[in-house]
Design a protein around this motif. Structure first.
Motif, PDB file in Angstrom:
ATOM      1  N   PHE A  27       0.852   4.198  -2.741  1.00 45.34           N
ATOM      2  CA  PHE A  27       0.649   5.615  -2.445  1.00 45.34           C
ATOM      3  C   PHE A  27       1.816   6.446  -2.986  1.00 45.34           C
ATOM      4  CE2 PHE A  27      -1.535   4.030   1.670  1.00 45.34           C
ATOM      5  CZ  PHE A  27      -2.686   3.702   0.980  1.00 45.34           C
ATOM      6  N   MET A  42      -9.214   5.845   2.125  1.00 47.22           N
ATOM      7  CA  MET A  42      -8.289   5.107   2.996  1.00 47.22           C
ATOM      8  C   MET A  42      -9.039   4.079   3.833  1.00 47.22           C
ATOM      9  SD  MET A  42      -5.313   6.130   2.247  1.00 47.22           S
ATOM     10  CE  MET A  42      -4.269   5.612   3.594  1.00 47.22           C
ATOM     11  N   ASN A  67       3.991   4.083   9.772  1.00 53.92           N
ATOM     12  CA  ASN A  67       3.337   3.717   8.514  1.00 53.92           C
ATOM     13  C   ASN A  67       2.002   4.442   8.359  1.00 53.92           C
ATOM     14  OD1 ASN A  67       5.488   1.928   8.252  1.00 53.92           O
ATOM     15  ND2 ASN A  67       4.211   0.309   7.421  1.00 53.92           N
ATOM     16  N   GLN A  68       1.233   4.515   9.444  1.00 52.60           N
ATOM     17  CA  GLN A  68      -0.058   5.192   9.387  1.00 52.60           C
ATOM     18  C   GLN A  68       0.133   6.686   9.118  1.00 52.60           C
ATOM     19  OE1 GLN A  68      -3.244   3.855   9.636  1.00 52.60           O
ATOM     20  NE2 GLN A  68      -2.415   1.781   9.747  1.00 52.60           N
ATOM     21  N   TYR A 126       0.806  11.039   2.682  1.00 52.28           N
ATOM     22  CA  TYR A 126       0.753  10.779   1.245  1.00 52.28           C
ATOM     23  C   TYR A 126      -0.633  11.022   0.664  1.00 52.28           C
ATOM     24  CZ  TYR A 126       5.398   8.601   0.696  1.00 52.28           C
ATOM     25  OH  TYR A 126       6.741   8.350   0.609  1.00 52.28           O
ATOM     26  N   TRP A 186      -6.109   0.944   7.105  1.00 54.65           N
ATOM     27  CA  TRP A 186      -5.627   2.306   7.261  1.00 54.65           C
ATOM     28  C   TRP A 186      -6.589   3.180   8.057  1.00 54.65           C
ATOM     29  CZ3 TRP A 186      -0.729   2.563   6.458  1.00 54.65           C
ATOM     30  CH2 TRP A 186      -0.139   1.709   5.539  1.00 54.65           C
ATOM     31  N   ASP A 238       0.825  -1.209   0.000  1.00 55.94           N
ATOM     32  CA  ASP A 238       0.000   0.000   0.000  1.00 55.94           C
ATOM     33  C   ASP A 238       0.859   1.260   0.000  1.00 55.94           C
ATOM     34  OD1 ASP A 238      -2.326  -1.515  -0.022  1.00 55.94           O
ATOM     35  OD2 ASP A 238      -2.763  -1.195   2.098  1.00 55.94           O
ATOM     36  N   LEU A 239       1.878   1.311   0.849  1.00 61.06           N
ATOM     37  CA  LEU A 239       2.741   2.494   0.872  1.00 61.06           C
ATOM     38  C   LEU A 239       3.457   2.670  -0.459  1.00 61.06           C
ATOM     39  CD1 LEU A 239       4.221   2.425   4.481  1.00 61.06           C
ATOM     40  CD2 LEU A 239       2.596   4.068   3.531  1.00 61.06           C
ATOM     41  N   ALA A 275       1.234   7.166   5.446  1.00 55.87           N
ATOM     42  CA  ALA A 275       0.085   6.958   4.557  1.00 55.87           C
ATOM     43  C   ALA A 275      -0.840   8.173   4.598  1.00 55.87           C
ATOM     44  CB  ALA A 275      -0.671   5.695   4.956  1.00 55.87           C
TER      45      ALA A 275
END
Length: 172
Positions: free
Chosen positions: A22, A107, A61-62, A68, A113, A18-19, A65
């Motif tokens: 993004f 998201m 990570n959150q 982004y 997410w 996912d990252l 995300a």
């Protein structure tokens, strides 16, 4: 745009599909307006650095995300609106403000997410309750949204934006 694992691993970011996805969207988003060039990466670096300096209370990570994708829906607004030099009408302001709900919903639909979606949804709230979309006050705004709001505001102060009639302000 560098892959999140190579540039942001020092902040605890762990690469996932996912990252990576993004990050692949960012060039198209940043090219939508000349005022956005490099903006997301600058905000990401500052937000992750702030989080790290505070002892990493927000999942990296959150947070990444959320950074982004926080203005993803803005890229779908007409450039005439985004670049309008005059004050927005009430309807125009509401159209622009709707980007937080649209981006947060996207998201949320991805499944893992929820924290990033909440950060996105709240990043334009204000501690005094004057923000949007829910007029939350300081104690109700998540820490990630506060970090993103500060990083976003700082970037706006030192880089030109279409809807601000003030020139870029240097750091020193």
């Amino acid at each position: 745009v560098a892959a999140p694992d190579s540039e942001f691993s020092k902040y605890g970011v762990e690469l996932n599909n996912d990252l990576r996805f993004f990050a692949q969207l960012l060039p198209a988003i940043d090219q939508r307006s000349p005022y956005w060039a490099g903006r997301t990466q600058r905000i990401a670096e500052l937000a992750l650095n702030m989080n790290s300096a505070a002892g990493a209370p927000i999942d990296a990570n959150q947070l990444l995300a959320a950074v982004y994708m926080h203005d993803f829906a803005m890229a779908f607004l007409p450039l005439e609106l985004l670049h309008k030099p005059e004050k927005y009408t009430t309807d125009e302001r509401l159209r622009v403000q709707a980007h937080v709900k649209t981006s947060a919903t996207l998201m949320q639909e991805m499944g893992s997410w929820a924290e990033a979606a909440n950060i996105i949804l709240q990043h334009h709230e204000q501690c005094n309750g004057a923000g949007y979309p829910n007029k939350l006050t300081e104690s109700d705004i998540c820490e990630g949204a506060k970090v993103l709001a500060i990083a976003d505001a700082f970037d706006a102060c030192v880089n030109s934006r279409a809807h601000v009639d003030q020139p870029q302000r240097p750091l020193i």
